[in-house]
Scaffold this motif. Structure first.
Motif, PDB file in Angstrom:
ATOM      1  N   GLY A 137       0.793  -1.223   0.000  1.00  0.00           N
ATOM      2  CA  GLY A 137       0.000   0.000   0.000  1.00  0.00           C
ATOM      3  C   GLY A 137       0.824   1.271   0.000  1.00  0.00           C
ATOM      4  N   GLU A 138       2.082   1.192   0.414  1.00  0.00           N
ATOM      5  CA  GLU A 138       2.911   2.401   0.455  1.00  0.00           C
ATOM      6  C   GLU A 138       3.245   2.924  -0.938  1.00  0.00           C
ATOM      7  OE1 GLU A 138       5.735   3.073   4.104  1.00  0.00           O
ATOM      8  OE2 GLU A 138       6.260   1.175   3.122  1.00  0.00           O
ATOM      9  N   ASN A 139       3.144   2.089  -1.938  1.00  0.00           N
ATOM     10  CA  ASN A 139       3.519   2.511  -3.287  1.00  0.00           C
ATOM     11  C   ASN A 139       2.313   2.784  -4.182  1.00  0.00           C
ATOM     12  OD1 ASN A 139       2.749  -0.165  -3.422  1.00  0.00           O
ATOM     13  ND2 ASN A 139       4.224  -0.701  -5.003  1.00  0.00           N
ATOM     14  N   LYS A 140       1.164   2.955  -3.610  1.00  0.00           N
ATOM     15  CA  LYS A 140      -0.040   3.165  -4.414  1.00  0.00           C
ATOM     16  C   LYS A 140      -0.071   4.534  -5.074  1.00  0.00           C
ATOM     17  CE  LYS A 140      -1.793  -0.842  -3.774  1.00  0.00           C
ATOM     18  NZ  LYS A 140      -1.430  -1.842  -4.751  1.00  0.00           N
ATOM     19  N   THR A 141       0.326   5.569  -4.380  1.00  0.00           N
ATOM     20  CA  THR A 141       0.326   6.901  -4.978  1.00  0.00           C
ATOM     21  C   THR A 141       1.747   7.399  -5.186  1.00  0.00           C
ATOM     22  OG1 THR A 141       0.024   7.892  -2.797  1.00  0.00           O
ATOM     23  CG2 THR A 141      -1.954   7.542  -4.105  1.00  0.00           C
ATOM     24  N   SER A 142       2.472   7.538  -4.113  1.00  0.00           N
ATOM     25  CA  SER A 142       3.883   7.913  -4.226  1.00  0.00           C
ATOM     26  C   SER A 142       4.639   7.200  -3.110  1.00  0.00           C
ATOM     27  CB  SER A 142       4.060   9.430  -4.121  1.00  0.00           C
ATOM     28  OG  SER A 142       3.675   9.881  -2.849  1.00  0.00           O
ATOM     29  N   ILE A 143       5.897   6.976  -3.359  1.00  0.00           N
ATOM     30  CA  ILE A 143       6.718   6.251  -2.389  1.00  0.00           C
ATOM     31  C   ILE A 143       7.124   7.206  -1.273  1.00  0.00           C
ATOM     32  CG2 ILE A 143       8.850   4.942  -2.082  1.00  0.00           C
ATOM     33  CD1 ILE A 143       8.595   4.333  -5.138  1.00  0.00           C
ATOM     34  N   PRO A 144       6.915   6.800  -0.012  1.00  0.00           N
ATOM     35  CA  PRO A 144       7.303   7.674   1.102  1.00  0.00           C
ATOM     36  C   PRO A 144       8.828   7.732   1.266  1.00  0.00           C
ATOM     37  CG  PRO A 144       6.468   5.589   1.926  1.00  0.00           C
ATOM     38  CD  PRO A 144       6.306   5.558   0.433  1.00  0.00           C
ATOM     39  N   LYS A 145       9.267   8.512   2.237  1.00  0.00           N
ATOM     40  CA  LYS A 145      10.696   8.570   2.566  1.00  0.00           C
ATOM     41  C   LYS A 145      11.210   7.153   2.728  1.00  0.00           C
ATOM     42  CE  LYS A 145      10.885  10.648   6.445  1.00  0.00           C
ATOM     43  NZ  LYS A 145      11.316  11.346   7.651  1.00  0.00           N
ATOM     44  N   PHE A 146      12.487   6.988   2.393  1.00  0.00           N
ATOM     45  CA  PHE A 146      13.078   5.671   2.560  1.00  0.00           C
ATOM     46  C   PHE A 146      14.532   5.797   2.969  1.00  0.00           C
ATOM     47  CE2 PHE A 146      13.610   6.801  -1.878  1.00  0.00           C
ATOM     48  CZ  PHE A 146      14.911   6.439  -2.166  1.00  0.00           C
ATOM     49  N   ILE A 147      15.046   4.723   3.547  1.00  0.00           N
ATOM     50  CA  ILE A 147      16.445   4.631   3.923  1.00  0.00           C
ATOM     51  C   ILE A 147      17.190   4.116   2.693  1.00  0.00           C
ATOM     52  CG2 ILE A 147      18.118   3.556   5.478  1.00  0.00           C
ATOM     53  CD1 ILE A 147      15.611   2.972   7.327  1.00  0.00           C
ATOM     54  N   SER A 148      18.086   4.907   2.183  1.00  0.00           N
ATOM     55  CA  SER A 148      18.855   4.545   0.999  1.00  0.00           C
ATOM     56  C   SER A 148      20.066   3.709   1.406  1.00  0.00           C
ATOM     57  CB  SER A 148      19.308   5.831   0.297  1.00  0.00           C
ATOM     58  OG  SER A 148      20.066   5.542  -0.839  1.00  0.00           O
ATOM     59  N   PHE A 149      20.418   2.722   0.588  1.00  0.00           N
ATOM     60  CA  PHE A 149      21.633   1.963   0.836  1.00  0.00           C
ATOM     61  C   PHE A 149      22.272   1.555  -0.481  1.00  0.00           C
ATOM     62  CE2 PHE A 149      18.082  -1.062   1.516  1.00  0.00           C
ATOM     63  CZ  PHE A 149      18.335  -1.999   0.513  1.00  0.00           C
ATOM     64  N   GLU A 150      23.562   1.260  -0.402  1.00  0.00           N
ATOM     65  CA  GLU A 150      24.323   0.859  -1.589  1.00  0.00           C
ATOM     66  C   GLU A 150      23.983  -0.582  -1.970  1.00  0.00           C
ATOM     67  OE1 GLU A 150      26.395   2.516  -3.705  1.00  0.00           O
ATOM     68  OE2 GLU A 150      25.749   4.295  -2.591  1.00  0.00           O
ATOM     69  N   HIS A 169      21.774  -7.538   6.681  1.00  0.00           N
ATOM     70  CA  HIS A 169      21.726  -6.151   6.203  1.00  0.00           C
ATOM     71  C   HIS A 169      20.540  -5.409   6.830  1.00  0.00           C
ATOM     72  CE1 HIS A 169      22.401  -2.807   3.505  1.00  0.00           C
ATOM     73  NE2 HIS A 169      21.122  -2.847   3.168  1.00  0.00           N
ATOM     74  N   LEU A 170      19.381  -6.037   6.824  1.00  0.00           N
ATOM     75  CA  LEU A 170      18.192  -5.411   7.412  1.00  0.00           C
ATOM     76  C   LEU A 170      18.362  -5.198   8.915  1.00  0.00           C
ATOM     77  CD1 LEU A 170      15.431  -7.401   5.499  1.00  0.00           C
ATOM     78  CD2 LEU A 170      16.035  -4.975   5.183  1.00  0.00           C
ATOM     79  N   ARG A 171      18.918  -6.175   9.596  1.00  0.00           N
ATOM     80  CA  ARG A 171      19.153  -6.054  11.036  1.00  0.00           C
ATOM     81  C   ARG A 171      20.068  -4.868  11.326  1.00  0.00           C
ATOM     82  NH1 ARG A 171      20.183 -10.873  11.784  1.00  0.00           N
ATOM     83  NH2 ARG A 171      18.215 -11.515  12.711  1.00  0.00           N
ATOM     84  N   SER A 172      21.120  -4.725  10.525  1.00  0.00           N
ATOM     85  CA  SER A 172      22.063  -3.613  10.693  1.00  0.00           C
ATOM     86  C   SER A 172      21.366  -2.268  10.479  1.00  0.00           C
ATOM     87  CB  SER A 172      23.220  -3.777   9.704  1.00  0.00           C
ATOM     88  OG  SER A 172      24.053  -2.654   9.735  1.00  0.00           O
ATOM     89  N   LEU A 173      20.543  -2.171   9.454  1.00  0.00           N
ATOM     90  CA  LEU A 173      19.799  -0.921   9.221  1.00  0.00           C
ATOM     91  C   LEU A 173      18.877  -0.613  10.398  1.00  0.00           C
ATOM     92  CD1 LEU A 173      18.734  -1.299   5.466  1.00  0.00           C
ATOM     93  CD2 LEU A 173      20.419   0.303   6.398  1.00  0.00           C
ATOM     94  N   PHE A 174      18.207  -1.632  10.885  1.00  0.00           N
ATOM     95  CA  PHE A 174      17.271  -1.453  11.997  1.00  0.00           C
ATOM     96  C   PHE A 174      17.996  -0.983  13.253  1.00  0.00           C
ATOM     97  CE2 PHE A 174      14.678  -3.039  15.547  1.00  0.00           C
ATOM     98  CZ  PHE A 174      13.438  -2.502  15.206  1.00  0.00           C
TER      99      PHE A 174
END
Length: 189
Positions: free
Chosen positions: A140-153, A178-183
């Motif tokens: 549902g987050e991508n239905k209209t526009s994508i909200p803020k996000f955490i960018s990664f390489e 990778h996800l655990r580290s971001l969290f």
């Protein structure tokens, strides 16, 4: 941790396009993808009432999907990261996590088909790869526009790869870590 909005995503280059090394993205036999693009471009120019932008988007998606370089994940929304944390950063089918293109594929195909003459192989591959970047998000987050996000390489596209996977991605220990580290690094509200 740096947050981006989709409009910030061109932060790497003034013109919004980043030169992407096709060899780094493992585009083997890139010329064959270009040949197929040339056929789609020609069909669209000769019979646009039959080969509409929507039809050409379906064709180009089929051609370019489920490859090592497809749908490269370059970020995650806070809601998606929270959902992953609730499952120990494992992927569970039906958990409500999806990928969202930062630029809609139909806009990419419009860009590729707009010129009267087709793009060169390098031009085609660069535009496709630049515009094929995605963000993991909650349903549902991508239905209209994508909200803020955490960018990664993810320059080589190895994280969350969809190689030979059309509707999902490979979710291994590396992705969990990778996800655990971001969290653990990021603010949560």
């Amino acid at each position: 941790m740096k947050w981006y909005t989709p409009s910030d995503e061109g932060h790497h280059a003034a013109n919004g396009l980043v030169q992407i090394d096709a060899a780094q993205m493992k585009i083997e036999a890139g010329h064959t993808f270009h040949y197929l693009y040339l056929a789609v471009h020609r069909a669209h120019k000769e019979a646009p009432e039959i080969w509409t932008i929507q039809e050409c988007t379906r064709i180009m998606t089929s051609i370019m999907a489920a490859k090592p370089f497809s749908w490269r994940v370059v970020g995650i929304t806070e809601a998606a990261l929270k959902k992953f944390s609730e499952s120990n950063f494992r992927y569970k089918s039906g958990a409500g996590i999806t990928r969202a293109h930062l630029k809609p594929r139909i806009d990419t195909v419009r860009m590729l088909l707009a010129p009267s003459e087709p793009l060169s192989e390098d031009g085609f591959l660069n535009i496709w790869q630049q515009n094929d970047r995605t963000v993991l998000c909650a349903s549902g987050e991508n239905k209209t526009s994508i909200p803020k996000f955490i960018s990664f390489e993810n320059a080589d596209g190895e994280l969350f790869s969809c190689h030979r996977v059309l509707a999902g991605w490979r979710h291994r220990r590396r992705e969990q870590d990778h996800l655990r580290s971001l969290f653990e690094r990021g603010p949560r509200g």
